[in-house]
Structure formats: C-alpha cells, structure tokens
Design an enzyme around this catalytic site. Structure first.
Site, mmCIF file in Angstrom:
data_model
loop_
_atom_site.group_PDB
_atom_site.id
_atom_site.type_symbol
_atom_site.label_atom_id
_atom_site.label_comp_id
_atom_site.label_asym_id
_atom_site.label_seq_id
_atom_site.Cartn_x
_atom_site.Cartn_y
_atom_site.Cartn_z
ATOM 1 N N ASP A 230 0.339 -0.929 -0.416
ATOM 2 C CA ASP A 230 -0.870 -1.109 -1.221
ATOM 3 C C ASP A 230 -1.115 0.072 -2.143
ATOM 4 O O ASP A 230 -1.538 -0.108 -3.293
ATOM 5 C CB ASP A 230 -2.080 -1.321 -0.310
ATOM 6 N N GLU B 238 -5.648 3.589 0.300
ATOM 7 C CA GLU B 238 -4.652 2.719 -0.331
ATOM 8 C C GLU B 238 -4.916 2.485 -1.811
ATOM 9 O O GLU B 238 -4.255 1.652 -2.430
ATOM 10 C CB GLU B 238 -4.632 1.365 0.381
ATOM 11 N N HIS C 232 -3.048 -8.923 7.823
ATOM 12 C CA HIS C 232 -2.103 -9.765 7.088
ATOM 13 C C HIS C 232 -1.366 -10.740 8.007
ATOM 14 O O HIS C 232 -0.226 -11.119 7.720
ATOM 15 C CB HIS C 232 -1.098 -8.895 6.334
#
Length: 265
Positions: A175, A149, A44
């Site tokens: 997540d 996740e 990310h």
C-alpha cells in the site's frame, strides 16, 4: 501484560508469520515453528470472527509461546471490540494517517475510563470465570500495532509513533509503494527514504517498527534497514512456492529419465 506485549517492549528480532488461509490447522502448524506471533489478516480476506476464533484456538493448541495478532479491516471500535473478546494478544490497524486516529485506536482497545471498549464476558475472560481480573488488567496488555501506508501517514509518522498506548508501527509495503506512485518498486530511493522515515519515527518514540517480507531474499535488506521485527512470509505464498518447486522437480526428473532412456537405446 501478555508475553507478546513484553517482547515488543524489550526484545529484538521478533518474528511473525502471516495467515490468510482460514483454517485452524494452518494456524496450528504455523505456530509449531517458534514464531513469536502469527498475524491473522481480516482486512483483505473473507474470514469471519468464528473462523478467527478457531484459528486462535489452533495457535493456542500448539506447543510453544506463539501468540495471535489480528489485523482488523479498519479502526472501527465495534470490530476491534469483538476481535479482542476472542482473547487474542493484539491487533493491527491499517491506514493510520494521524495521531488523532492512533489515539482513537488506543481508546477502542481500552476499557473505561481510559477508553470506550465495551465490557462483556467472552473467551478473553475464560467466558466469565476470569471476568473481573481480565477487565482490570486488559488495559495496557493488548499489543496495539498501527500501519503507516500513505504519504499523509509518513508526514505524521513521528506524531503517530509517539501516541501513548501504541506498541509498534508497521510499514505496509504494497500500500505504501502504491500510494507513493511506485508500486512494487522496492529498490526505489523514495521507498527507501519512506522506510527510513518510519524507522526513525519508531526510534524517536522508543517503539519497534516492522514490515512484511514475502520473498526470502528480501530479509537481509529489511534487516539492514533496521526494522525491529519482520513478518516473514505468507501462508499462501509458501503453499504456492512449495507446489511450484515440487512440480518442477518432478518434471525435471522425468525429463532427465526420459533423456537417459533415449541415449541408452
């Protein structure tokens, strides 16, 4: 076997730090505080491989035994290969949902005949000076962490954790809660049950389970939930909270001084 790999197999209460600011100084300063590892996030963030390499050098330059794990964006074997050639101690792979995907990760981390990792000299092998020794000993020494996740990952948690070559499982809280439809609701019973399911899977497989804690007040809860290791805090969060605290303290001091001056007039 790396020191970090040995710790994941034998130690308890392993502590990591999350890095998303792409500067080696941040990595080096963090590594001076006796963390077992830093986690450089490339899922990310816009961090390039060159930046990751310089951050890894920053970690290595610090006194102590802190090592580097890199979170890659996916289970792409090309990306995994290029990250490992930098010479980091391990990788973390997000969104693993099946044992087959976990086995693919192990194969991507491993040289033939056990896997498919391409063989080449690089920083990991001292730019070729330790080429043969590195290739012969790398398999089984790279810390390989997979993230659970999603609901599908939860359903297959035991099978994922039991894959030979997986060294640890990591719960991605944001997540996972989003996938369960309870984003950020850390007190929800369904979230607690999901955590228990992953922790139990790790216990059954004999491998550690960890998660990320951004708010320090959550540490006690995660320890009570029997996580084996925690990544405690993020660099951006530390920077933000420290800036907020010091600014507020200045404003409060000025306000108090002003009030005192008025009362004395």
């Amino acid at each position: 076997m790396t020191n970090l790999n040995r710790k994941f197999r034998t130690a308890t209460n392993i502590a990591g730090a999350w890095l998303s600011i792409g500067h080696p100084t941040v990595a080096e300063v963090t590594a001076t505080h006796d963390f077992d590892f830093v986690l450089i996030d490339t899922e990310h963030t816009p961090l390039s491989l060159e930046t990751v390499q310089e951050m890894s050098r920053g970690v290595d330059a610090a006194d102590g035994e802190t090592e580097t794990i890199v979170r890659v964006p996916s289970d792409d074997p090309v990306r995994i290969k290029r990250v490992l050639d930098i010479g980091v101690a391990g990788i973390m792979v997000p969104m693993i949902e099946t044992a087959a995907e976990a086995r693919d990760v192990v194969r991507a981390v491993s040289y033939p005949p056990d896997g498919i990792r391409g063989v080449a000299s690089g920083r990991a092998s001292a730019y070729g000076d330790d080429f043969q020794q590195y290739v012969e000993t790398a398999n089984g020494s790279i810390v390989t962490v997979v993230q659970i996740e999603t609901q599908t990952g939860l359903d297959n948690a035991r099978e994922i954790a039991s894959v030979d070559g997986i060294d640890a499982v990591f719960v991605g809280p944001a997540d996972l809660s989003a996938n369960l439809g309870i984003f950020g609701d850390w007190e929800n019973d369904r979230f607690a049950a999901a955590i228990e399911r992953v922790v139990d899977a790790g216990d059954a497989a004999g491998i550690p389970v960890g998660t990320l804690v951004v708010d320090p007040t959550d540490i006690e809860t995660r320890v009570e939930q029997d996580f084996d290791f925690l990544i405690v805090g993020k660099d951006t969060s530390h920077l933000s909270s420290a800036n907020e605290r010091i600014r507020q303290r200045y404003e409060e001091t000025v306000s108090q001084q002003t009030a005192t001056s008025i009362s004395e007039d």
